[in-house]
Design a protein around this motif. Structure first.
Motif, PDB file in Angstrom:
ATOM      1  N   THR A  84       9.952 -11.347  32.956  1.00 47.17           N
ATOM      2  CA  THR A  84      10.314 -10.400  31.839  1.00 47.17           C
ATOM      3  C   THR A  84      11.504 -10.570  31.296  1.00 47.17           C
ATOM      4  N   THR A  85      11.971  -9.956  30.088  1.00 46.71           N
ATOM      5  CA  THR A  85      13.117 -10.155  29.612  1.00 46.71           C
ATOM      6  C   THR A  85      13.620  -8.547  29.431  1.00 46.71           C
ATOM      7  N   ARG A  86      14.986  -8.404  29.074  1.00 40.66           N
ATOM      8  CA  ARG A  86      15.285  -7.123  28.737  1.00 40.66           C
ATOM      9  C   ARG A  86      14.752  -6.489  27.313  1.00 40.66           C
ATOM     10  N   ASP A  87      14.530  -7.550  26.471  1.00 39.34           N
ATOM     11  CA  ASP A  87      13.999  -7.162  25.210  1.00 39.34           C
ATOM     12  C   ASP A  87      12.484  -6.593  25.331  1.00 39.34           C
ATOM     13  N   VAL A  88      11.658  -7.040  26.368  1.00 39.85           N
ATOM     14  CA  VAL A  88      10.328  -6.593  26.952  1.00 39.85           C
ATOM     15  C   VAL A  88      10.421  -5.029  27.379  1.00 39.85           C
ATOM     16  N   ILE A  89      11.573  -5.004  28.144  1.00 37.28           N
ATOM     17  CA  ILE A  89      11.827  -3.710  28.801  1.00 37.28           C
ATOM     18  C   ILE A  89      12.308  -2.748  27.669  1.00 37.28           C
ATOM     19  N   ILE A  90      13.004  -2.820  27.085  1.00 37.93           N
ATOM     20  CA  ILE A  90      13.422  -1.967  25.899  1.00 37.93           C
ATOM     21  C   ILE A  90      12.499  -1.488  24.852  1.00 37.93           C
ATOM     22  N   LYS A  91      11.531  -2.495  24.555  1.00 42.31           N
ATOM     23  CA  LYS A  91      10.370  -2.250  23.835  1.00 42.31           C
ATOM     24  C   LYS A  91       9.320  -1.289  24.460  1.00 42.31           C
ATOM     25  N   VAL A  92       9.115  -1.432  25.711  1.00 41.60           N
ATOM     26  CA  VAL A  92       8.248  -0.665  26.374  1.00 41.60           C
ATOM     27  C   VAL A  92       8.863   0.742  26.281  1.00 41.60           C
ATOM     28  N   ILE A  93      10.315   1.199  26.440  1.00 35.18           N
ATOM     29  CA  ILE A  93      10.874   2.214  26.402  1.00 35.18           C
ATOM     30  C   ILE A  93      10.776   2.875  24.937  1.00 35.18           C
ATOM     31  N   GLU A  94      10.879   2.163  23.879  1.00 35.63           N
ATOM     32  CA  GLU A  94      10.980   2.642  22.722  1.00 35.63           C
ATOM     33  C   GLU A  94       9.334   2.757  22.208  1.00 35.63           C
ATOM     34  N   LYS A  95       8.500   2.101  22.759  1.00 33.17           N
ATOM     35  CA  LYS A  95       7.062   2.382  22.229  1.00 33.17           C
ATOM     36  C   LYS A  95       6.680   3.644  22.938  1.00 33.17           C
ATOM     37  N   ILE A  96       7.164   4.377  23.850  1.00 34.96           N
ATOM     38  CA  ILE A  96       6.641   5.479  24.318  1.00 34.96           C
ATOM     39  C   ILE A  96       7.701   6.776  23.561  1.00 34.96           C
ATOM     40  N   GLY A  97       8.493   6.270  22.832  1.00 35.07           N
ATOM     41  CA  GLY A  97       9.304   7.399  21.882  1.00 35.07           C
ATOM     42  C   GLY A  97      10.794   7.892  22.491  1.00 35.07           C
ATOM     43  N   TYR A  98      11.431   6.699  23.001  1.00 35.56           N
ATOM     44  CA  TYR A  98      12.733   6.894  23.452  1.00 35.56           C
ATOM     45  C   TYR A  98      13.604   5.759  22.902  1.00 35.56           C
ATOM     46  N   LYS A  99      14.818   5.911  22.821  1.00 32.47           N
ATOM     47  CA  LYS A  99      15.667   4.827  22.527  1.00 32.47           C
ATOM     48  C   LYS A  99      16.203   4.221  23.909  1.00 32.47           C
ATOM     49  N   ALA A 100      16.773   2.759  23.789  1.00 25.51           N
ATOM     50  CA  ALA A 100      17.556   2.412  24.907  1.00 25.51           C
ATOM     51  C   ALA A 100      18.464   1.394  24.311  1.00 25.51           C
ATOM     52  N   GLU A 101      19.774   1.646  24.933  1.00 23.56           N
ATOM     53  CA  GLU A 101      20.903   1.092  24.625  1.00 23.56           C
ATOM     54  C   GLU A 101      21.406   0.196  25.775  1.00 23.56           C
ATOM     55  N   ILE A 102      21.717  -1.107  25.824  1.00 26.38           N
ATOM     56  CA  ILE A 102      22.344  -1.700  26.851  1.00 26.38           C
ATOM     57  C   ILE A 102      23.723  -1.434  27.088  1.00 26.38           C
ATOM     58  N   LEU A 103      23.940  -0.981  28.347  1.00 26.59           N
ATOM     59  CA  LEU A 103      25.369  -0.777  28.988  1.00 26.59           C
ATOM     60  C   LEU A 103      25.681  -1.802  29.426  1.00 26.59           C
ATOM     61  N   LYS A 104      24.945  -2.448  30.335  1.00 31.56           N
ATOM     62  CA  LYS A 104      25.642  -3.799  31.326  1.00 31.56           C
ATOM     63  C   LYS A 104      24.267  -4.536  31.541  1.00 31.56           C
ATOM     64  N   GLU A 105      24.439  -5.760  31.957  1.00 34.62           N
ATOM     65  CA  GLU A 105      23.426  -6.524  32.576  1.00 34.62           C
ATOM     66  C   GLU A 105      24.186  -7.733  33.112  1.00 34.62           C
ATOM     67  N   ALA A 106      23.938  -7.839  34.379  1.00 31.98           N
ATOM     68  CA  ALA A 106      24.533  -8.848  35.258  1.00 31.98           C
ATOM     69  C   ALA A 106      23.451  -9.347  36.404  1.00 31.98           C
ATOM     70  N   PRO A 107      23.678 -10.523  36.881  1.00 33.31           N
ATOM     71  CA  PRO A 107      23.053 -10.844  38.085  1.00 33.31           C
ATOM     72  C   PRO A 107      22.963 -10.014  39.235  1.00 33.31           C
ATOM     73  N   LYS A 108      21.774  -9.932  39.906  1.00 32.46           N
ATOM     74  CA  LYS A 108      21.824  -8.772  41.246  1.00 32.46           C
ATOM     75  C   LYS A 108      22.825  -9.500  42.159  1.00 32.46           C
ATOM     76  N   LYS A 109      23.351  -8.608  42.858  1.00 30.57           N
ATOM     77  CA  LYS A 109      24.193  -9.063  43.895  1.00 30.57           C
ATOM     78  C   LYS A 109      23.304  -9.117  45.105  1.00 30.57           C
ATOM     79  N   LYS A 110      23.455 -10.123  45.824  1.00 27.84           N
ATOM     80  CA  LYS A 110      22.801 -10.611  47.085  1.00 27.84           C
ATOM     81  C   LYS A 110      23.292  -9.697  48.177  1.00 27.84           C
ATOM     82  N   SER A 111      22.275  -9.084  48.797  1.00 23.07           N
ATOM     83  CA  SER A 111      22.587  -8.154  50.116  1.00 23.07           C
ATOM     84  C   SER A 111      22.643  -8.904  50.994  1.00 23.07           C
TER      85      SER A 111
END
Length: 111
Positions: A84-111
């Protein structure tokens, strides 16, 4: 003369307004590599709204983990960029009536 008045109060709000925990969280237990996406969500008015968004995101293939915070109106989502992509995630949120603004995107830190 005494009278007793009973007043019934019914919430006729959005579908999202259902009681829930302050933090709605889902986790796919696999240790997939992914990206971390932090979003500022606008339009949330209650814990039920965060639950509504969380339930919608559960349907997105490729989301590994998510955490919604209300109050705070923040979403932290770990996702597999091959599914999936960040655009798909944002569209899902917006489709149900909310707005989403990217604050930060980064690779997941390995634990």
């Amino acid at each position: 003369m005494s009278a007793i008045f009973l007043i019934g109060i019914t919430q006729v709000n959005a579908q999202c307004c259902k009681p829930t925990d302050h933090k709605a969280q889902t986790t796919n237990k696999t240790q997939e590599a992914g990206k971390v996406l932090e979003l500022k969500i606008t339009g949330m008015t209650c814990d039920g709204c965060s639950n509504h968004i969380s339930n919608a995101l559960k349907e997105v293939d490729g989301i590994i983990e998510q955490m919604m915070e209300y109050p705070g109106d923040l979403a932290t989502i770990i996702y597999n960029p091959e599914k999936t992509t960040r655009d798909v995630i944002i569209k899902v949120i917006e489709k149900i009536g909310y707005k989403a603004e990217i604050l930060k995107e980064a690779p997941k830190k390995k634990s």
